[in-house]
Scaffold this active site. Structure first.
Site, PDB file in Angstrom:
ATOM      1  N   ARG A  75       0.891  -1.158   0.000  1.00 16.13           N
ATOM      2  CA  ARG A  75       0.000   0.000   0.000  1.00 16.13           C
ATOM      3  C   ARG A  75       0.929   1.207   0.000  1.00 16.13           C
ATOM      4  O   ARG A  75       1.663   1.449   0.968  1.00 16.13           O
ATOM      5  CB  ARG A  75      -0.901  -0.017   1.236  1.00 16.13           C
ATOM      6  CG  ARG A  75      -1.880   1.163   1.332  1.00 16.13           C
ATOM      7  CD  ARG A  75      -1.347   2.264   2.210  1.00 16.13           C
ATOM      8  NE  ARG A  75      -2.367   3.245   2.551  1.00 16.13           N
ATOM      9  CZ  ARG A  75      -2.080   4.423   3.110  1.00 16.13           C
ATOM     10  NH1 ARG A  75      -0.834   4.749   3.382  1.00 16.13           N
ATOM     11  NH2 ARG A  75      -3.040   5.275   3.395  1.00 16.13           N
TER      12      ARG A  75
ATOM     13  N   ASP B 284       1.875   4.877   0.284  1.00 17.38           N
ATOM     14  CA  ASP B 284       1.303   6.045   0.937  1.00 17.38           C
ATOM     15  C   ASP B 284       1.273   7.259   0.005  1.00 17.38           C
ATOM     16  O   ASP B 284       2.252   7.545  -0.702  1.00 17.38           O
ATOM     17  CB  ASP B 284       2.157   6.368   2.175  1.00 17.38           C
ATOM     18  CG  ASP B 284       1.581   7.497   2.998  1.00 17.38           C
ATOM     19  OD1 ASP B 284       0.423   7.393   3.437  1.00 17.38           O
ATOM     20  OD2 ASP B 284       2.290   8.509   3.189  1.00 17.38           O
ATOM     21  N   ALA B 285       0.150   7.973   0.004  1.00 14.41           N
ATOM     22  CA  ALA B 285      -0.017   9.291  -0.637  1.00 14.41           C
ATOM     23  C   ALA B 285       0.836   9.496  -1.894  1.00 14.41           C
ATOM     24  O   ALA B 285       1.733  10.335  -1.921  1.00 14.41           O
ATOM     25  CB  ALA B 285       0.268  10.392   0.378  1.00 14.41           C
TER      26      ALA B 285
ATOM     27  N   HIS C 222       0.032  10.913  -4.491  1.00 17.06           N
ATOM     28  CA  HIS C 222      -0.156  12.248  -5.085  1.00 17.06           C
ATOM     29  C   HIS C 222       0.987  13.180  -4.696  1.00 17.06           C
ATOM     30  O   HIS C 222       1.193  14.200  -5.343  1.00 17.06           O
ATOM     31  CB  HIS C 222      -1.504  12.846  -4.669  1.00 17.06           C
ATOM     32  CG  HIS C 222      -1.777  12.742  -3.206  1.00 17.06           C
ATOM     33  ND1 HIS C 222      -2.527  11.720  -2.670  1.00 17.06           N
ATOM     34  CD2 HIS C 222      -1.384  13.501  -2.167  1.00 17.06           C
ATOM     35  CE1 HIS C 222      -2.596  11.889  -1.345  1.00 17.06           C
ATOM     36  NE2 HIS C 222      -1.905  12.956  -1.033  1.00 17.06           N
TER      37      HIS C 222
ATOM     38  N   GLU D  52      -2.476   4.900  -2.153  1.00 18.94           N
ATOM     39  CA  GLU D  52      -3.314   5.961  -1.596  1.00 18.94           C
ATOM     40  C   GLU D  52      -3.138   7.157  -2.509  1.00 18.94           C
ATOM     41  O   GLU D  52      -2.016   7.557  -2.813  1.00 18.94           O
ATOM     42  CB  GLU D  52      -2.880   6.329  -0.167  1.00 18.94           C
ATOM     43  CG  GLU D  52      -3.786   7.401   0.435  1.00 18.94           C
ATOM     44  CD  GLU D  52      -3.212   8.082   1.685  1.00 18.94           C
ATOM     45  OE1 GLU D  52      -3.989   8.689   2.415  1.00 18.94           O
ATOM     46  OE2 GLU D  52      -1.985   8.018   1.889  1.00 18.94           O
TER      47      GLU D  52
ATOM     48  N   ASP E 190      -6.118   7.211   9.415  1.00 18.13           N
ATOM     49  CA  ASP E 190      -6.056   8.648   9.128  1.00 18.13           C
ATOM     50  C   ASP E 190      -7.342   9.350   9.546  1.00 18.13           C
ATOM     51  O   ASP E 190      -7.308  10.393  10.183  1.00 18.13           O
ATOM     52  CB  ASP E 190      -5.879   8.863   7.615  1.00 18.13           C
ATOM     53  CG  ASP E 190      -4.505   9.412   7.289  1.00 18.13           C
ATOM     54  OD1 ASP E 190      -3.888  10.034   8.167  1.00 18.13           O
ATOM     55  OD2 ASP E 190      -4.056   9.204   6.149  1.00 18.13           O
TER      56      ASP E 190
END
Lengths: 558, 558
Positions: free
Chosen positions: B265, B267-268, B270, B304, B398
């Site tokens: 997974r 993370d972020a 973006h 994510e 989160d």
């Protein structure tokens, strides 16, 4: 946000949809109150707040020619971000312009195929003694006879005072008043079209100039998400970006639709940072396609891009950005090193002959190899991109002007080498670009010049130039003063040289080569599959073999 | 640079290709001299400078278990950026680890299809009283019985001291020593596989933590081209980026190959800024595909991402980044607002029922509409992306932990509403994710907690938390102290609740729903074309209709 942009008409700024009324629209998303002050009228007229930060008004109180400013929150007055005319310069009021008044006579004009483009890059201010569109028109017959099919005009967006390359423009929609303004540009394009010459306009969407920039008072045109050589980036994907995207889209469409511009050259798109699902260039492609479908006219989008990433020029259907073509600086770098340029600065990545051969075949020299200058594996392969997607040159405004002493090739190479450089470009399977005066071996330097009116800025530019070159040469003390009028005057090309030897001979050589390129099918096509290239390191010779049907052309360059 | 990364073996850091020798490789492109200091040896051993900034050595002098540091330019000593173990914490020496020693017993394990994933997100430190991988193993039978098919472990990269969510990790390759280290993680994965549970590991490639971060001494891991919430961005496309790209690629491959992790997974993503011709996620996809082809094992890449841009999950063949799935926060936001959450902060973009209905059908709520929170038209359409590409949840670390008081749903909603939230997630055509303890309505808060050892940093984190919430509630004074051990202790879930009412009832409800989802073909498939959704605003009811062949399931949510 594409739906807000109507490719059929501009709606930002002041427009005159009919004889009786003007519509006014300004984007000021953070303002609480917006009014327009029309000079000669006693009171400012309030605009109505619409959706998404737009303010608008329909009124009969403003006519073409009227001066106006916008008053924000009852406080300061500023010129219109979408001003089409700044008669008193970048700090003065805007002037309403009706672009629909001009009587076009170019109905029979048809933008030629990109393959047949021969570009001639010129700077309006230094191309003629007068430095205007009007005086430029007097040279069109000359250019036509030379074999040029398209002039490429360095940026004309209003900049401070009268001397600037054009990349410091702050009114993206206003045509520099000292060049002749909107009407002057329309007249030039109309005349070009009647003479069978296309017009490419250089536009800057990656930053705004430093002087007279009031955009920040109207909205978040910049974002600190990304850092560019000019500081904060133009806001294409951060909060409020849609107003900025529309500002750019409507501008590009205006040049095509209202000024009959045939192609735009978009400055340094690698500095346009946009992680939106639809990149601003993709959205621009879509809107220009819409316009072309409606008018039946052809327009091209050409980008300056140093990323060697074919995504920019791949079609939308291949998830590319759909640009028609791009400048290929690496052809220039390889060519110059092959011609003897010292391998300092970015030239350090180029080995000369072999890289030039690679560029003839593959367009990009770096398409995945390790670049010691960039310290990274660099670029992607452009195998599926035809030759008409690449613009090549042996010099241009940047490559000349960013040298400390602004030397054109004529000051760096022998007369024979100048012919070799010309030949290398003109027999290439790419779109050639000449920089004004190179065809006769112009001897005047093309310096970097400005005419800012703010003393601190002038000093900053002077220091910046000195520091830029301090590492190359002693201390940078002998860098020409960019602010001096003399620096600008020296950059003007000398038409009188045409009649002098050896300039006349070189000019004739260019003319002959351009005619050959036009007339020989083996040279006229831009298909890189019908091309072989070999090098012989011993004799430092490059052999370029191009063919079409039974016709073969072999070019030996040594 | 892909060719430097061998998906078959890690080559960065210290590795033990055979019993007799270790190979050492460290990337330090700007160093003039690199040596390894092995504890217990009198002198440091110099490494040899190779191409592209790598330094290497083959030696029999280091054994698994040995402590070591790297000495740069004869000056300071630093732990290994590719350390697999930090037995004395983030500031101490690294310890050599041979990941090949572990005797795997999961030969018969087969990673299930993504469609059958039921994710259970857990934080190792607070999931059990002991807070270790070993104690976690004792809960696997419980999870299996619940109907969970995959545990998702919050990041385990070594962070300062022993209390951290995991997003402050600074040793991307080192498994947190207080959790049980590399061997503990291998043992956990092996045990999971034997019990038929897949393991997803949360990894952070968008920033590095603030304490114990010595990466900058080794190379340009960061770039100031982009600004992220954590400051400078990880360098994926600037000068020297290839060393950083390799650092990330080899890390991801290590988890799959040497730890048998089933899915990552990321993370972020973006906040991963990369304008290279090949995005780092595309390159990761290529390398993982290579690994899978070689081993025959299946591994998933889940991101994510808050950009609502299907490019991330579109296949490489469609010029996408090829990620298998992404978290879909908007489903959560729409669901929470439908359940009565106040529309402040990012919830202001959501209207509840209609948006929830849209998310069941279209995955993204914002797929081109104007977002008032983001102040821009936002997102693209995911029409071609199947349901198995989206992970949905009614709470996660989160969404809980970033509330000032860290309230889980149990503290915010009625018991009946908790069942509604569970149902909304578990009947969705997406991959469901539960956050540890939600299945019994855990009552303890899940706060933000850290255990930094640098006082200035502790104070900065405290202030940051206070300021974050100052605007929401009075003055932020009552924000729990993230540094306090008590804050951490309170976050531990209370297993004793399982045996108490109403927790036991809720747990049974989850179990039953998960069984239904597994057993009813109309719920088990994740095909959004066999789905209808309607809302009745009057009764605030959502009707979800799903079917498969003759089987129809109608879910009424009110």
């Amino acid at each position: 946000m594409t739906h807000l942009v109507d490719s059929g008409q501009r709606s930002l700024g002041v427009t005159f949809p009919n004889e009786h009324e003007a519509t006014i629209q300004v984007w000021a998303p953070l303002a609480k109150y917006v009014a327009i002050k029309i000079y000669g009228h006693p009171t400012a007229l309030p605009l109505t707040c619409e959706e998404l930060g737009y303010w608008s008004l329909t009124t009969s109180q403003i006519k073409p020619g009227d001066l106006y400013t916008f008053k924000l929150d009852g406080q300061e007055e500023y010129p219109d971000p979408v001003s089409l005319c700044q008669p008193q310069g970048v700090h003065g009021p805007s002037q309403a312009v009706d672009t629909g008044i001009f009587r076009w006579t170019d109905d029979s004009w048809k933008n030629p195929a990109l393959e047949s483009y021969v570009l001639y890059e010129l700077h309006t201010g230094t191309f003629t003694e007068e430095g205007t569109f009007q005086s430029l028109e007097s040279k069109l017959d000359y250019l036509k006879a030379l074999g040029v099919t398209a002039i490429e005009i360095m940026p004309v967006a209003q900049f401070s005072d009268s001397r600037n390359w054009g990349y410091d423009g702050v009114y993206t929609y206003a045509v520099q008043n000292s060049y002749g303004g909107a009407n002057g540009l329309q007249h030039l394009v109309d005349t070009c079209h009647k003479k069978g010459i296309a017009v490419v306009l250089d536009v800057v969407y990656n930053h705004f100039g430093p002087e007279g920039n009031y955009l920040g008072n109207f909205g978040p045109y910049l974002t600190d998400k990304y850092c560019t050589p000019w500081g904060k980036a133009v806001n294409f994907d951060d909060a409020w970006c849609d107003g900025v995207r529309r500002y750019v889209l409507e501008n590009a469409l205006m040049w095509f639709r209202d000024f009959h511009i045939d192609a735009l050259r978009l400055d340094a798109v690698h500095a346009i940072k946009d992680f939106s699902p639809v990149h601003i260039l993709q959205e621009l492609r879509q809107k220009v396609d819409e316009l072309m479908a409606a008018t039946g006219r052809q327009h091209y989008l050409i980008v300056e891009n140093d990323l060697n990433d074919p995504r920019y020029i791949d079609p939308l259907s291949e998830h590319g950005y759909g640009m028609d073509a791009q400048w290929n600086d690496e052809f220039h770098h390889a060519l110059r090193v092959a011609a003897g340029e010292a391998t300092t600065g970015y030239y350090a990545d180029f080995d000369g002959l072999n890289h030039l051969a690679k560029s003839y075949k593959d367009a990009y020299v770096y398409d995945g190899q390790y670049s010691v200058v960039r310290n990274q594996f660099f670029g992607g392969k452009a195998a599926n991109n035809p030759g008409k997607q690449f613009v090549v040159f042996s010099q241009n405004h940047d490559q000349v002007g960013n040298r400390k002493l602004g030397e054109r090739s004529s000051q760096l190479y022998s007369f024979d080498a100048l012919k070799l450089l010309a030949g290398a470009v003109l027999v290439s399977p790419y779109i050639p670009l000449l920089f004004m005066g190179e065809e006769w071996g112009e001897t005047s330097p093309f310096f970097y010049f400005v005419s800012h009116t703010e003393p601190e800025l002038v000093e900053a530019v002077r220091q910046g130039r000195k520091e830029e070159f301090a590492s190359f040469h002693s201390n940078g003390e002998d860098v020409p003063d960019p602010q001096s009028r003399e620096t600008y005057q020296q950059a003007k090309i000398q038409w009188k040289l045409i009649d002098q030897k050896p300039h006349r001979i070189l000019l004739h050589y260019y003319q002959t080569l351009l005619a050959l390129r036009r007339e020989l099918p083996a040279l006229a096509h831009l298909d890189r599959t019908r091309l072989n290239v070999d090098t012989d390191p011993k004799t430092e010779t490059l052999v370029l073999h191009r063919w079409h049907d039974d016709q073969h052309v072999v070019c030996l360059m040594n």
